[in-house]
Design a protein around this motif. Sequence first.
Motif, PDB file in Angstrom:
ATOM      1  N   GLU A 101      39.655  37.395  30.737  1.00  0.00           N
ATOM      2  CA  GLU A 101      39.908  38.515  31.647  1.00  0.00           C
ATOM      3  C   GLU A 101      41.171  39.280  31.237  1.00  0.00           C
ATOM      4  OE1 GLU A 101      37.279  35.661  33.663  1.00  0.00           O
ATOM      5  OE2 GLU A 101      39.142  35.464  32.520  1.00  0.00           O
ATOM      6  N   ALA A 102      42.167  38.570  30.710  1.00  0.00           N
ATOM      7  CA  ALA A 102      43.388  39.241  30.260  1.00  0.00           C
ATOM      8  C   ALA A 102      43.099  40.176  29.095  1.00  0.00           C
ATOM      9  CB  ALA A 102      44.432  38.204  29.852  1.00  0.00           C
ATOM     10  N   VAL A 103      42.190  39.776  28.223  1.00  0.00           N
ATOM     11  CA  VAL A 103      41.797  40.657  27.111  1.00  0.00           C
ATOM     12  C   VAL A 103      41.139  41.916  27.655  1.00  0.00           C
ATOM     13  CG1 VAL A 103      40.305  40.861  25.093  1.00  0.00           C
ATOM     14  CG2 VAL A 103      41.595  38.744  25.471  1.00  0.00           C
ATOM     15  N   ARG A 104      40.242  41.759  28.624  1.00  0.00           N
ATOM     16  CA  ARG A 104      39.578  42.922  29.225  1.00  0.00           C
ATOM     17  C   ARG A 104      40.567  43.822  29.946  1.00  0.00           C
ATOM     18  NH1 ARG A 104      35.613  41.233  33.374  1.00  0.00           N
ATOM     19  NH2 ARG A 104      35.493  43.502  33.664  1.00  0.00           N
ATOM     20  N   ALA A 105      41.502  43.204  30.662  1.00  0.00           N
ATOM     21  CA  ALA A 105      42.466  43.979  31.451  1.00  0.00           C
ATOM     22  C   ALA A 105      43.615  44.507  30.602  1.00  0.00           C
ATOM     23  CB  ALA A 105      43.028  43.120  32.579  1.00  0.00           C
ATOM     24  N   ARG A 106      43.738  44.008  29.374  1.00  0.00           N
ATOM     25  CA  ARG A 106      44.832  44.373  28.453  1.00  0.00           C
ATOM     26  C   ARG A 106      46.193  44.079  29.078  1.00  0.00           C
ATOM     27  NH1 ARG A 106      43.212  50.390  26.902  1.00  0.00           N
ATOM     28  NH2 ARG A 106      42.614  50.321  29.088  1.00  0.00           N
ATOM     29  N   THR A 107      46.308  42.859  29.596  1.00  0.00           N
ATOM     30  CA  THR A 107      47.568  42.371  30.149  1.00  0.00           C
ATOM     31  C   THR A 107      47.829  40.975  29.586  1.00  0.00           C
ATOM     32  OG1 THR A 107      46.645  41.191  32.050  1.00  0.00           O
ATOM     33  CG2 THR A 107      47.062  43.558  32.326  1.00  0.00           C
ATOM     34  N   PRO A 108      49.072  40.480  29.667  1.00  0.00           N
ATOM     35  CA  PRO A 108      49.327  39.084  29.315  1.00  0.00           C
ATOM     36  C   PRO A 108      48.574  38.155  30.257  1.00  0.00           C
ATOM     37  CG  PRO A 108      51.375  40.339  29.389  1.00  0.00           C
ATOM     38  CD  PRO A 108      50.308  41.217  29.977  1.00  0.00           C
ATOM     39  N   ALA A 112      48.984  38.561  37.185  1.00  0.00           N
ATOM     40  CA  ALA A 112      48.085  38.252  38.296  1.00  0.00           C
ATOM     41  C   ALA A 112      46.748  38.966  38.170  1.00  0.00           C
ATOM     42  CB  ALA A 112      48.748  38.631  39.619  1.00  0.00           C
ATOM     43  N   LEU A 113      46.709  40.154  37.555  1.00  0.00           N
ATOM     44  CA  LEU A 113      45.476  40.939  37.511  1.00  0.00           C
ATOM     45  C   LEU A 113      44.312  40.174  36.892  1.00  0.00           C
ATOM     46  CD1 LEU A 113      43.995  43.569  38.069  1.00  0.00           C
ATOM     47  CD2 LEU A 113      44.897  44.475  35.909  1.00  0.00           C
ATOM     48  N   PRO A 114      44.451  39.585  35.698  1.00  0.00           N
ATOM     49  CA  PRO A 114      43.312  38.827  35.173  1.00  0.00           C
ATOM     50  C   PRO A 114      42.963  37.623  36.036  1.00  0.00           C
ATOM     51  CG  PRO A 114      45.255  38.548  33.770  1.00  0.00           C
ATOM     52  CD  PRO A 114      45.554  39.663  34.724  1.00  0.00           C
ATOM     53  N   LYS A 115      43.928  37.041  36.731  1.00  0.00           N
ATOM     54  CA  LYS A 115      43.639  35.915  37.618  1.00  0.00           C
ATOM     55  C   LYS A 115      42.769  36.372  38.788  1.00  0.00           C
ATOM     56  CE  LYS A 115      47.851  33.220  36.679  1.00  0.00           C
ATOM     57  NZ  LYS A 115      48.507  34.117  35.728  1.00  0.00           N
ATOM     58  N   VAL A 116      43.029  37.583  39.305  1.00  0.00           N
ATOM     59  CA  VAL A 116      42.195  38.121  40.379  1.00  0.00           C
ATOM     60  C   VAL A 116      40.753  38.270  39.895  1.00  0.00           C
ATOM     61  CG1 VAL A 116      41.766  40.166  41.812  1.00  0.00           C
ATOM     62  CG2 VAL A 116      44.107  39.294  41.538  1.00  0.00           C
ATOM     63  N   MET A 117      40.589  38.782  38.685  1.00  0.00           N
ATOM     64  CA  MET A 117      39.248  38.928  38.118  1.00  0.00           C
ATOM     65  C   MET A 117      38.563  37.571  38.004  1.00  0.00           C
ATOM     66  SD  MET A 117      40.461  41.677  35.209  1.00  0.00           S
ATOM     67  CE  MET A 117      38.927  41.698  34.290  1.00  0.00           C
ATOM     68  N   TRP A 118      39.305  36.560  37.563  1.00  0.00           N
ATOM     69  CA  TRP A 118      38.753  35.218  37.407  1.00  0.00           C
ATOM     70  C   TRP A 118      38.367  34.637  38.760  1.00  0.00           C
ATOM     71  CZ3 TRP A 118      39.534  30.233  38.965  1.00  0.00           C
ATOM     72  CH2 TRP A 118      38.938  29.229  38.204  1.00  0.00           C
ATOM     73  N   LEU A 172      41.095  50.090  37.976  1.00  0.00           N
ATOM     74  CA  LEU A 172      40.733  48.812  38.581  1.00  0.00           C
ATOM     75  C   LEU A 172      39.231  48.738  38.859  1.00  0.00           C
ATOM     76  CD1 LEU A 172      43.754  48.474  41.022  1.00  0.00           C
ATOM     77  CD2 LEU A 172      43.388  47.202  38.894  1.00  0.00           C
ATOM     78  N   ALA A 173      38.643  49.865  39.267  1.00  0.00           N
ATOM     79  CA  ALA A 173      37.202  49.895  39.494  1.00  0.00           C
ATOM     80  C   ALA A 173      36.446  49.622  38.196  1.00  0.00           C
ATOM     81  CB  ALA A 173      36.784  51.233  40.092  1.00  0.00           C
ATOM     82  N   GLY A 174      36.995  50.110  37.084  1.00  0.00           N
ATOM     83  CA  GLY A 174      36.383  49.846  35.785  1.00  0.00           C
ATOM     84  C   GLY A 174      36.400  48.382  35.417  1.00  0.00           C
ATOM     85  N   LEU A 175      37.277  47.612  36.035  1.00  0.00           N
ATOM     86  CA  LEU A 175      37.335  46.163  35.813  1.00  0.00           C
ATOM     87  C   LEU A 175      36.528  45.398  36.865  1.00  0.00           C
ATOM     88  CD1 LEU A 175      41.161  45.856  35.025  1.00  0.00           C
ATOM     89  CD2 LEU A 175      39.269  45.750  33.382  1.00  0.00           C
ATOM     90  N   GLY A 176      35.808  46.146  37.699  1.00  0.00           N
ATOM     91  CA  GLY A 176      34.993  45.513  38.727  1.00  0.00           C
ATOM     92  C   GLY A 176      35.749  45.131  39.979  1.00  0.00           C
ATOM     93  N   LEU A 177      36.888  45.780  40.221  1.00  0.00           N
ATOM     94  CA  LEU A 177      37.734  45.434  41.363  1.00  0.00           C
ATOM     95  C   LEU A 177      37.704  46.572  42.371  1.00  0.00           C
ATOM     96  CD1 LEU A 177      40.768  44.002  39.350  1.00  0.00           C
ATOM     97  CD2 LEU A 177      38.818  42.753  40.302  1.00  0.00           C
ATOM     98  N   PRO A 178      37.050  46.389  43.519  1.00  0.00           N
ATOM     99  CA  PRO A 178      36.913  47.474  44.494  1.00  0.00           C
ATOM    100  C   PRO A 178      38.244  47.819  45.160  1.00  0.00           C
ATOM    101  CG  PRO A 178      36.063  45.421  45.392  1.00  0.00           C
ATOM    102  CD  PRO A 178      36.372  45.153  43.950  1.00  0.00           C
ATOM    103  N   GLU A 179      38.334  49.045  45.657  1.00  0.00           N
ATOM    104  CA  GLU A 179      39.572  49.548  46.243  1.00  0.00           C
ATOM    105  C   GLU A 179      40.029  48.718  47.433  1.00  0.00           C
ATOM    106  OE1 GLU A 179      41.140  53.738  48.241  1.00  0.00           O
ATOM    107  OE2 GLU A 179      39.572  53.769  46.688  1.00  0.00           O
ATOM    108  N   GLY A 180      39.092  48.240  48.236  1.00  0.00           N
ATOM    109  CA  GLY A 180      39.442  47.494  49.431  1.00  0.00           C
ATOM    110  C   GLY A 180      40.046  46.132  49.170  1.00  0.00           C
TER     111      GLY A 180
END
Length: 474
Positions: A101-108, A112-118, A172-180
């Motif tokens: 997920e970090a590769v997709r999000a382009r973050t280390p 937290a962002l890739p962890k949210v995706m996971w 964020l929507a492009g990563l599958g993360l809805p606004e809400g």
Amino acid sequence: MWMGIDLGTQSVRAVIASDSGKILGSGSAPLTGVRDGVRHEQLPDHWWTAVCAAARQALRDCPAPRALAVCSTSGTVLLTDRTGRPLTPALMYDDGRAGAEAVRARTPPAWALPKVMWLLAEYGGRDDGARVTHQADFVVARLAGHPLATDSSHALKTGYALEREDWPHGRLAGLGLPEGLFPPVVRPGRRIGTVGAAAAAETGIAVGTPVIAGMTDGCAAQIASGALTIGSWNAVLGTTLVLKGVTREPVTDPTGALYNHRAPDGNWLPGGASGAGGGALTAAFPGADPARLDEAAAAGGPGDVVAYPLAAHGERFPFLAPGAHGFLLGEPASDAEHWAALLTGVGLVERLCLDYLDLLGAPVRGPLTFTGGAVRSDHWNRLRTDILGRTVRIPHHTEPALGMAVLAAYGAGAAGTVHEAAGRMVRLRRTLHPDPARTARQLGPYLRLVDELERRGWLPAALAAHARTRTEHP
């Protein structure tokens, strides 16, 4: 009276500080989690139990605080429902399962962002009103009795755009993360709620006590150091080394090794975390007496061994090198010489970090403060001061919980700026000045380390060249 609460990895710490910075009460409670390979989880309800115990200890013999603020580990996150009830365990900042997920999000991966995706992929929640909740968010929600806004410091590693002060919902929507999924955000130091009746009964904190938006633990430690003027820097040395400073504008780093938090007053807090630090000493000398080895190292004087004291595999700052590992140039003749080389190596890496900041155009000539567990060693403090060749300040109390007490005072209106609040509440213990002769003797080991790091392909040539130039024209 002002209360600061620090949610760490191994414990919760709470302090009550006066307007003059005197610690009038303190308490702590342990935390445990599950570690299994790259997995590192904790149960959020355990945080709350520990907060209640630590707060009650701190308040045992103290008047009620006028306000409080909470800091926590950066990058620790979970999903809750709209009432604040946990839907998942909390993934700690160093949980390593979100690599893809970090590769997709382009973050280390530590963000937290890739962890949210996971977490969404593993537990679901998109259609169940799930909400991203940082470690501090969970606790302030329990204090208030309902979820509150998060602060921009904790939100940074979840993808919050600090310069725009908004969530980049398109990305964020492009990563599958809805606004809400994402909570409202305020700057640190804003009043976001008050302590409710249920939390008051459990913690001993009075009903109606204002809750002030906090910051991450690294930023909290910087506030506690008093390093809040433009060009000032705080070096936090514990298991690893963290450098944070203050600038008027964000410092751009094309490699991503350095990132910027936003201060409550609108200034910027650039910083980076190196893998070098005291963890390398613990690994090399498990169970040793640091004071005894310090004394032996001081008696032996400078040695010929140069160390790159990496606590674990991989380097994050001042350069990115996932394959980096610690090494020794030379063979120590004794434990004292080995210990001395490791102590010196940390100082050499610290100097390289400051050289990198200078290369990026950051102002680095302002006041420098040492904090962290390493400041207990007078020998190490003086050694680092000489290696860096600059005056260093060491405060009396440097824990993140005090930084949150300072922020609480500011947020409650007791000072016009955080810097003013810190000026009253942060007490200086001592000031160290470098010995020019000893500083000159450290240039040879520094250049040897720079050469070796470049030879191994970890240190970029531009930084290596700049570091060499700075030894001639500091």
